[in-house]
Scaffold this active site. Structure first.
Site, mmCIF file in Angstrom:
data_model
loop_
_atom_site.group_PDB
_atom_site.id
_atom_site.type_symbol
_atom_site.label_atom_id
_atom_site.label_comp_id
_atom_site.label_asym_id
_atom_site.label_seq_id
_atom_site.Cartn_x
_atom_site.Cartn_y
_atom_site.Cartn_z
ATOM 1 N N ASN A 63 29.370 -36.324 36.490
ATOM 2 C CA ASN A 63 29.196 -34.892 36.701
ATOM 3 C C ASN A 63 29.436 -34.119 35.396
ATOM 4 O O ASN A 63 29.290 -34.678 34.320
ATOM 5 C CB ASN A 63 30.063 -34.389 37.858
ATOM 6 C CG ASN A 63 29.315 -33.387 38.724
ATOM 7 O OD1 ASN A 63 28.741 -32.427 38.229
ATOM 8 N ND2 ASN A 63 29.307 -33.621 40.023
ATOM 9 N N ARG A 64 29.810 -32.863 35.504
ATOM 10 C CA ARG A 64 29.787 -31.980 34.337
ATOM 11 C C ARG A 64 31.161 -31.766 33.715
ATOM 12 O O ARG A 64 32.174 -31.744 34.412
ATOM 13 C CB ARG A 64 29.231 -30.603 34.720
ATOM 14 C CG ARG A 64 27.721 -30.516 34.809
ATOM 15 C CD ARG A 64 27.207 -30.802 36.164
ATOM 16 N NE ARG A 64 25.726 -30.702 36.218
ATOM 17 C CZ ARG A 64 25.015 -31.011 37.287
ATOM 18 N NH1 ARG A 64 25.612 -31.448 38.380
ATOM 19 N NH2 ARG A 64 23.708 -30.905 37.266
ATOM 20 N N HIS A 107 27.309 -36.388 33.119
ATOM 21 C CA HIS A 107 27.363 -37.840 33.347
ATOM 22 C C HIS A 107 27.667 -38.624 32.074
ATOM 23 O O HIS A 107 27.102 -39.690 31.824
ATOM 24 C CB HIS A 107 26.056 -38.321 33.965
ATOM 25 C CG HIS A 107 25.824 -37.836 35.366
ATOM 26 N ND1 HIS A 107 26.847 -37.549 36.239
ATOM 27 C CD2 HIS A 107 24.665 -37.594 36.054
ATOM 28 C CE1 HIS A 107 26.338 -37.150 37.398
ATOM 29 N NE2 HIS A 107 25.027 -37.170 37.318
ATOM 30 N N HIS A 154 24.793 -43.825 40.995
ATOM 31 C CA HIS A 154 23.807 -42.748 41.140
ATOM 32 C C HIS A 154 22.511 -43.244 41.794
ATOM 33 O O HIS A 154 21.412 -42.878 41.377
ATOM 34 C CB HIS A 154 23.501 -42.130 39.773
ATOM 35 C CG HIS A 154 23.065 -40.700 39.822
ATOM 36 N ND1 HIS A 154 21.908 -40.279 40.422
ATOM 37 C CD2 HIS A 154 23.642 -39.579 39.326
ATOM 38 C CE1 HIS A 154 21.767 -38.974 40.288
ATOM 39 N NE2 HIS A 154 22.826 -38.515 39.637
ATOM 40 N N SER A 155 22.642 -44.064 42.830
ATOM 41 C CA SER A 155 21.436 -44.445 43.569
ATOM 42 C C SER A 155 20.921 -43.263 44.381
ATOM 43 O O SER A 155 21.693 -42.477 44.932
ATOM 44 C CB SER A 155 21.734 -45.615 44.514
ATOM 45 O OG SER A 155 21.819 -46.822 43.796
ATOM 46 N N TYR A 156 19.595 -43.174 44.445
ATOM 47 C CA TYR A 156 18.916 -42.207 45.297
ATOM 48 C C TYR A 156 18.464 -42.951 46.557
ATOM 49 O O TYR A 156 17.724 -43.928 46.467
ATOM 50 C CB TYR A 156 17.673 -41.642 44.605
ATOM 51 C CG TYR A 156 17.909 -40.716 43.445
ATOM 52 C CD1 TYR A 156 17.600 -39.353 43.540
ATOM 53 C CD2 TYR A 156 18.387 -41.187 42.227
ATOM 54 C CE1 TYR A 156 17.768 -38.502 42.468
ATOM 55 C CE2 TYR A 156 18.571 -40.346 41.143
ATOM 56 C CZ TYR A 156 18.257 -38.993 41.272
ATOM 57 O OH TYR A 156 18.428 -38.152 40.192
ATOM 58 N N ASP A 188 23.349 -29.543 45.277
ATOM 59 C CA ASP A 188 23.834 -30.318 44.132
ATOM 60 C C ASP A 188 25.273 -29.875 43.900
ATOM 61 O O ASP A 188 25.603 -29.265 42.886
ATOM 62 C CB ASP A 188 22.976 -30.091 42.891
ATOM 63 C CG ASP A 188 23.300 -31.057 41.758
ATOM 64 O OD1 ASP A 188 24.109 -31.983 41.980
ATOM 65 O OD2 ASP A 188 22.767 -30.881 40.646
ATOM 66 N N GLN A 228 29.575 -35.711 45.454
ATOM 67 C CA GLN A 228 28.457 -34.842 45.095
ATOM 68 C C GLN A 228 27.283 -35.182 46.001
ATOM 69 O O GLN A 228 26.815 -36.327 46.026
ATOM 70 C CB GLN A 228 28.066 -35.045 43.623
ATOM 71 C CG GLN A 228 27.073 -34.033 43.086
ATOM 72 C CD GLN A 228 27.730 -32.767 42.565
ATOM 73 O OE1 GLN A 228 28.966 -32.645 42.601
ATOM 74 N NE2 GLN A 228 26.942 -31.837 42.069
ATOM 75 N N GLU A 264 27.246 -39.240 45.686
ATOM 76 C CA GLU A 264 27.965 -39.683 44.492
ATOM 77 C C GLU A 264 29.461 -39.446 44.690
ATOM 78 O O GLU A 264 29.953 -38.334 44.522
ATOM 79 C CB GLU A 264 27.481 -38.925 43.259
ATOM 80 C CG GLU A 264 25.989 -39.020 42.993
ATOM 81 C CD GLU A 264 25.527 -37.950 42.015
ATOM 82 O OE1 GLU A 264 26.064 -37.896 40.882
ATOM 83 O OE2 GLU A 264 24.642 -37.151 42.382
#
Length: 348
Positions: free
Chosen positions: A71-72, A97, A168-170, A239, A277, A306
């Site tokens: 993340n940020r 990330h 980070h799988s979608y 998000d 997330q 996430e």
């Protein structure tokens, strides 16, 4: 972005006794395939993937291990022990990330432990991406006979540092990536979430009650994602980090679930992390081709769960700490459990 030429992409395979299969590559520790059955016993891949060439090009972290900091981090900087550390900027003025050259873009050492388990190892040198400490990381992927993808993270540093790791799988439980995920029914075990200004948390813990972020009962992603809501407009969809309802941060507790009514596939997430997330693939824009299927990945082709600590925690002393002391072991576990619901069992 240059790729280390002495390495090449290699694929590893896991399989459990029920026939579910997982594949991953050493580049970025990326999960490239995860085949689980639908309610009729038909197996299908439920994670977005790319061709090898597209993994080596800039992409939205598809299937990747994320670190050193998921993340940020605001303004790509933080203070630790009175010293300011500047890390990579890769989202405007912020670090996302881990920044350019993060764990998603390095080659991991992979050891096959059994037919259903591997361990990935990476040694991140002091000040790589700007982060302090020589950090040794191990990540275990295990595909259990209960159709669980169990991910265990371990790390140790020789200096005090910060750490926040995730996967980070979608996911798209239809296994047809030309269909978006808006009909998926999502539940998130959280009474509050972190609102953002641009992409950075404001510091507020906002209750989900009576707003579009209330997923305490299952609802379709489409139900409110296009509502006139300032937070949704800022992110282009969901998000946001949800603050999970847990007794302690170390507890392995229920975080979220997702259900695709058409296939019957049901995903449950358990984690030791305090946050998750929820991301609805807002940045997918049709530029990436779907391998082995027609078409490209359009907006909301997949969603991410996430599990992690909170964004910008190094600059937020009121958030759960992400500091790892020298010589202490970081540990975290997340389980993605797959099953099916029959049409009868899902009737209200």
């Amino acid at each position: 972005m240059s790729i280390e030429t002495e390495h090449k992409i290699e694929t590893y395979f896991l399989e459990n006794s029920g026939g579910s299969k997982l594949s991953l590559i050493n580049y970025g520790g990326r999960i490239t395939n995860l085949e689980v059955p639908d309610r009729n016993g038909k197996f299908g891949n439920v994670v977005l993937n790319l061709s090898d060439d597209d993994y080596l090009k800039p992409n939205p972290f598809i299937g990747a291990l994320i670190g050193r900091y998921a993340n940020r981090i605001a303004n790509a900087s933080f203070r630790l022990n009175g010293e300011t550390f500047e890390v990579n900027k890769n989202e405007g003025k912020n670090c996302l990330h881990g920044g350019i050259g993060g764990f998603d873009a390095v080659f991991w050492d992979v050891e096959q432990l059994s037919e259903s388990k591997v361990v990935l190892s990476y040694d991140s040198p002091h000040l790589e991406m700007g982060f302090p400490g020589n950090l040794k990381v191990k990540v275990y992927y295990e595909l259990t006979d209960a159709n669980e993808l169990k991910i265990t993270y371990r790390a140790i540093s020789d200096m005090e540092t910060i750490i926040n790791l995730t996967q980070h799988s979608y996911f798209n439980l239809t296994a047809d990536f030309n269909k978006n995920i808006e009909d998926h029914e999502v539940l998130i075990n959280a009474d509050s979430f972190l609102p953002i200004s641009e992409t950075i948390p404001t510091g507020e813990f906002r209750a989900v009650e009576n707003n579009v972020f209330d997923f305490r009962k299952p609802k379709k992603i489409a139900a409110e994602i296009n509502q006139n809501d300032q937070q949704l407009e800022t992110a282009g969809g969901y998000d946001h980090c949800f603050i999970l309802n847990k007794e302690t941060n170390k507890e392995l507790g229920f975080a979220a679930s997702a259900y695709d009514p058409k296939s019957g596939r049901f995903l449950e997430v358990l984690t030791t992390e305090p946050g998750m997330q929820f991301y609805t693939g807002n940045s997918l824009d049709g530029n990436l081709k779907i391998p082995n299927q027609k078409g490209n990945y359009e907006k909301r082709s997949g969603f991410c769960f996430e599990t992690q600590h909170f964004p910008d925690s190094p600059n937020r002393p009121d958030f759960p700490s992400v500091i790892l002391q020298a010589g202490e072991e970081f540990s975290s576990e997340t389980i993605y459990k797959f099953s099916v619901k029959t049409e009868e069992s899902n009737k209200i």
